[in-house]
Design a protein around this motif. Sequence first.
Motif, PDB file in Angstrom:
ATOM      1  N   PRO A 191      44.796  50.544  37.248  1.00  0.00           N
ATOM      2  CA  PRO A 191      43.344  50.365  37.070  1.00  0.00           C
ATOM      3  C   PRO A 191      43.013  48.986  36.519  1.00  0.00           C
ATOM      4  CG  PRO A 191      44.073  52.491  36.219  1.00  0.00           C
ATOM      5  CD  PRO A 191      45.312  51.719  36.542  1.00  0.00           C
ATOM      6  N   ARG A 192      41.977  48.383  37.075  1.00  0.00           N
ATOM      7  CA  ARG A 192      41.580  47.039  36.636  1.00  0.00           C
ATOM      8  C   ARG A 192      40.646  47.124  35.440  1.00  0.00           C
ATOM      9  NH1 ARG A 192      38.530  44.073  40.786  1.00  0.00           N
ATOM     10  NH2 ARG A 192      38.015  46.082  41.723  1.00  0.00           N
ATOM     11  N   PRO A 193      40.762  46.190  34.490  1.00  0.00           N
ATOM     12  CA  PRO A 193      39.810  46.172  33.375  1.00  0.00           C
ATOM     13  C   PRO A 193      38.509  45.495  33.785  1.00  0.00           C
ATOM     14  CG  PRO A 193      41.405  44.405  33.108  1.00  0.00           C
ATOM     15  CD  PRO A 193      41.825  45.186  34.333  1.00  0.00           C
ATOM     16  N   CYS A 194      37.411  45.981  33.235  1.00  0.00           N
ATOM     17  CA  CYS A 194      36.121  45.338  33.434  1.00  0.00           C
ATOM     18  C   CYS A 194      36.107  44.017  32.687  1.00  0.00           C
ATOM     19  CB  CYS A 194      35.014  46.253  32.917  1.00  0.00           C
ATOM     20  SG  CYS A 194      33.380  45.494  32.871  1.00  0.00           S
ATOM     21  N   LEU A 195      35.630  42.969  33.321  1.00  0.00           N
ATOM     22  CA  LEU A 195      35.606  41.658  32.688  1.00  0.00           C
ATOM     23  C   LEU A 195      34.494  41.530  31.652  1.00  0.00           C
ATOM     24  CD1 LEU A 195      36.281  39.295  35.719  1.00  0.00           C
ATOM     25  CD2 LEU A 195      37.908  40.458  34.217  1.00  0.00           C
ATOM     26  N   VAL A 196      33.548  42.490  31.652  1.00  0.00           N
ATOM     27  CA  VAL A 196      32.442  42.440  30.704  1.00  0.00           C
ATOM     28  C   VAL A 196      32.770  43.198  29.427  1.00  0.00           C
ATOM     29  CG1 VAL A 196      30.012  43.041  30.314  1.00  0.00           C
ATOM     30  CG2 VAL A 196      30.751  42.158  32.552  1.00  0.00           C
ATOM     31  N   GLY A 214      49.757  35.040  34.156  1.00  0.00           N
ATOM     32  CA  GLY A 214      48.837  34.126  34.813  1.00  0.00           C
ATOM     33  C   GLY A 214      47.547  34.826  35.176  1.00  0.00           C
ATOM     34  N   VAL A 215      46.493  34.025  35.325  1.00  0.00           N
ATOM     35  CA  VAL A 215      45.188  34.518  35.751  1.00  0.00           C
ATOM     36  C   VAL A 215      44.684  33.596  36.857  1.00  0.00           C
ATOM     37  CG1 VAL A 215      42.789  34.951  35.085  1.00  0.00           C
ATOM     38  CG2 VAL A 215      44.645  35.484  33.487  1.00  0.00           C
ATOM     39  N   CYS A 216      44.173  34.193  37.925  1.00  0.00           N
ATOM     40  CA  CYS A 216      43.620  33.452  39.061  1.00  0.00           C
ATOM     41  C   CYS A 216      42.196  33.945  39.265  1.00  0.00           C
ATOM     42  CB  CYS A 216      44.482  33.703  40.301  1.00  0.00           C
ATOM     43  SG  CYS A 216      44.040  32.724  41.752  1.00  0.00           S
ATOM     44  N   ASP A 217      41.224  33.035  39.195  1.00  0.00           N
ATOM     45  CA  ASP A 217      39.818  33.430  39.118  1.00  0.00           C
ATOM     46  C   ASP A 217      38.958  32.593  40.061  1.00  0.00           C
ATOM     47  OD1 ASP A 217      37.785  35.007  37.291  1.00  0.00           O
ATOM     48  OD2 ASP A 217      36.980  32.971  37.455  1.00  0.00           O
ATOM     49  N   THR A 274      49.843  33.550  20.848  1.00  0.00           N
ATOM     50  CA  THR A 274      51.144  33.310  21.489  1.00  0.00           C
ATOM     51  C   THR A 274      51.381  34.332  22.598  1.00  0.00           C
ATOM     52  OG1 THR A 274      52.266  34.636  19.802  1.00  0.00           O
ATOM     53  CG2 THR A 274      52.175  32.250  19.447  1.00  0.00           C
ATOM     54  N   GLU A 275      50.329  35.064  22.973  1.00  0.00           N
ATOM     55  CA  GLU A 275      50.415  36.022  24.068  1.00  0.00           C
ATOM     56  C   GLU A 275      50.026  35.316  25.366  1.00  0.00           C
ATOM     57  OE1 GLU A 275      51.458  39.128  23.981  1.00  0.00           O
ATOM     58  OE2 GLU A 275      51.819  39.056  21.817  1.00  0.00           O
ATOM     59  N   PRO A 276      50.919  35.243  26.345  1.00  0.00           N
ATOM     60  CA  PRO A 276      50.623  34.496  27.572  1.00  0.00           C
ATOM     61  C   PRO A 276      49.362  34.942  28.304  1.00  0.00           C
ATOM     62  CG  PRO A 276      52.963  34.930  27.424  1.00  0.00           C
ATOM     63  CD  PRO A 276      52.326  35.712  26.322  1.00  0.00           C
ATOM     64  N   LEU A 277      49.171  36.260  28.457  1.00  0.00           N
ATOM     65  CA  LEU A 277      47.989  36.714  29.186  1.00  0.00           C
ATOM     66  C   LEU A 277      46.716  36.376  28.422  1.00  0.00           C
ATOM     67  CD1 LEU A 277      46.710  38.085  31.593  1.00  0.00           C
ATOM     68  CD2 LEU A 277      47.021  40.292  30.436  1.00  0.00           C
ATOM     69  N   ALA A 278      46.729  36.555  27.112  1.00  0.00           N
ATOM     70  CA  ALA A 278      45.550  36.223  26.308  1.00  0.00           C
ATOM     71  C   ALA A 278      45.223  34.736  26.420  1.00  0.00           C
ATOM     72  CB  ALA A 278      45.782  36.615  24.849  1.00  0.00           C
ATOM     73  N   LEU A 279      46.250  33.885  26.442  1.00  0.00           N
ATOM     74  CA  LEU A 279      46.016  32.451  26.555  1.00  0.00           C
ATOM     75  C   LEU A 279      45.504  32.095  27.949  1.00  0.00           C
ATOM     76  CD1 LEU A 279      46.057  29.606  25.508  1.00  0.00           C
ATOM     77  CD2 LEU A 279      48.511  29.495  25.984  1.00  0.00           C
ATOM     78  N   ALA A 280      46.076  32.692  28.990  1.00  0.00           N
ATOM     79  CA  ALA A 280      45.609  32.416  30.352  1.00  0.00           C
ATOM     80  C   ALA A 280      44.143  32.807  30.502  1.00  0.00           C
ATOM     81  CB  ALA A 280      46.469  33.155  31.371  1.00  0.00           C
ATOM     82  N   LEU A 281      43.770  33.951  29.956  1.00  0.00           N
ATOM     83  CA  LEU A 281      42.373  34.377  30.015  1.00  0.00           C
ATOM     84  C   LEU A 281      41.475  33.414  29.246  1.00  0.00           C
ATOM     85  CD1 LEU A 281      42.877  38.223  29.551  1.00  0.00           C
ATOM     86  CD2 LEU A 281      41.910  37.108  31.579  1.00  0.00           C
ATOM     87  N   ALA A 282      41.957  32.934  28.100  1.00  0.00           N
ATOM     88  CA  ALA A 282      41.173  31.994  27.299  1.00  0.00           C
ATOM     89  C   ALA A 282      40.964  30.678  28.039  1.00  0.00           C
ATOM     90  CB  ALA A 282      41.859  31.753  25.953  1.00  0.00           C
ATOM     91  N   LEU A 283      41.991  30.192  28.739  1.00  0.00           N
ATOM     92  CA  LEU A 283      41.862  28.942  29.478  1.00  0.00           C
ATOM     93  C   LEU A 283      40.898  29.093  30.657  1.00  0.00           C
ATOM     94  CD1 LEU A 283      45.567  27.700  29.437  1.00  0.00           C
ATOM     95  CD2 LEU A 283      43.644  26.797  28.111  1.00  0.00           C
ATOM     96  N   VAL A 284      40.959  30.233  31.335  1.00  0.00           N
ATOM     97  CA  VAL A 284      40.015  30.482  32.425  1.00  0.00           C
ATOM     98  C   VAL A 284      38.593  30.587  31.883  1.00  0.00           C
ATOM     99  CG1 VAL A 284      39.304  32.186  34.148  1.00  0.00           C
ATOM    100  CG2 VAL A 284      41.705  31.524  33.984  1.00  0.00           C
ATOM    101  N   ALA A 285      38.435  31.257  30.751  1.00  0.00           N
ATOM    102  CA  ALA A 285      37.112  31.373  30.137  1.00  0.00           C
ATOM    103  C   ALA A 285      36.576  30.003  29.731  1.00  0.00           C
ATOM    104  CB  ALA A 285      37.178  32.293  28.927  1.00  0.00           C
TER     105      ALA A 285
END
Length: 383
Positions: free
Chosen positions: A69-74, A109-112, A328-339
């Motif tokens: 299941p995908r998380p809501c981005l909001v 990684g995050v691709c947006d 230091t969490e990779p996914l949290a950092l990737a999301l922060a950079l995309v944001a």
Amino acid sequence: MTETITPTATCPSCGAPATPGAKFCESCGKPLGDAAPAAPVAAAVLDELSPISAPTHRKSTDEVVDTGPRPCLVCQGVVGPDGYCETCGAKAPTERDHFRETPAAWVAGVCDRGLVHHRNEDAMALLASETPGERAVLVVLDGVSNSTDSDVASLAGAKAARETLRTPFPQGMGTAASRTGAITKVFADAAAAANEAVVAVTDPASTNPASATFAVAVVERGLLAYANIGDSRVYWLPDAGPAVQLTVDDSAAQQQMEDGVPRAIAETSPQAHAITKWLGRDAPDVRPRTGQVEITAPGWVLACSDGLWNYASEPDALAAQVAAAGTTEPLALALALVAFANAQGGRDNITAALARVEPAATVQDSGQNASAPALDHQEEPDG
């Protein structure tokens, strides 16, 4: 009791047509009753910046990513089968417009799609061992907007390169020079495989064939090897010491900088993102630039598209965004950079792929700054 919303002709957040009585915009997912109307000048800027994208004729049959299941981005609720959040009702982007990969706890990684483009032409493909630092592969392709089927082609190319890089690097003949040559050959094979995949999904009759840039970072037991074609990049961002842009762009802006034009001017010129090399049927040369560094201190390996570095091109500027994220969490950092990139305007697709490297032992003083390793080589293969 159902809340009544006064119908509006258009969404005040994105300007898309609004369905009478709807609570949320079907285009951007924002509430129709709460958002302040966009200023006319902002809308004009968006129209001016909106890219002209060639169409998608071919659909990929591959799953982008299978993460359940995908998380809501909001609100981080669960997105239902109909594509809407089951908690807040916001419409979620498609898996192709926003996807995430976490092959191991130390790699993500995050691709947006970003905020302006009509589709996501970026792609990534990652793999990693469970043991931190043992082996990771980060592949990023950025499809060229004005080429047909670039979104399909970039994803196919990223996956093909990842599969070529699935096995460890060869050791060569036992010398540093022979291993460097062997790694260079592996990267050439990966670029060729990516190019073949891009060409395979290109309509033979197309007069505007799909094309993409290419950037790869491989971490293997203290070695960071990298390759690129075009202007997607690989950075080394240590926790302490100067950050380093490892790859060299194949672009008009890079040519200007080599002629002495300051980076800030070259990268904001009208032809700043005109690339001189790419993957695709009409590519003049698909041999990548390659290089290697030894990593002896903790930090981040980042492979990204220009949708991120557009807003923080200098290595230290990107390092500042990493530090500001405070994780230091990779996914949290990737999301922060995309944001961060979206907060700056999100004028392009955005991809951030990261590996957290924490060597067990740091090399003591040996005449080099351990957190800013010297480049072993940065070259384009002869021939």
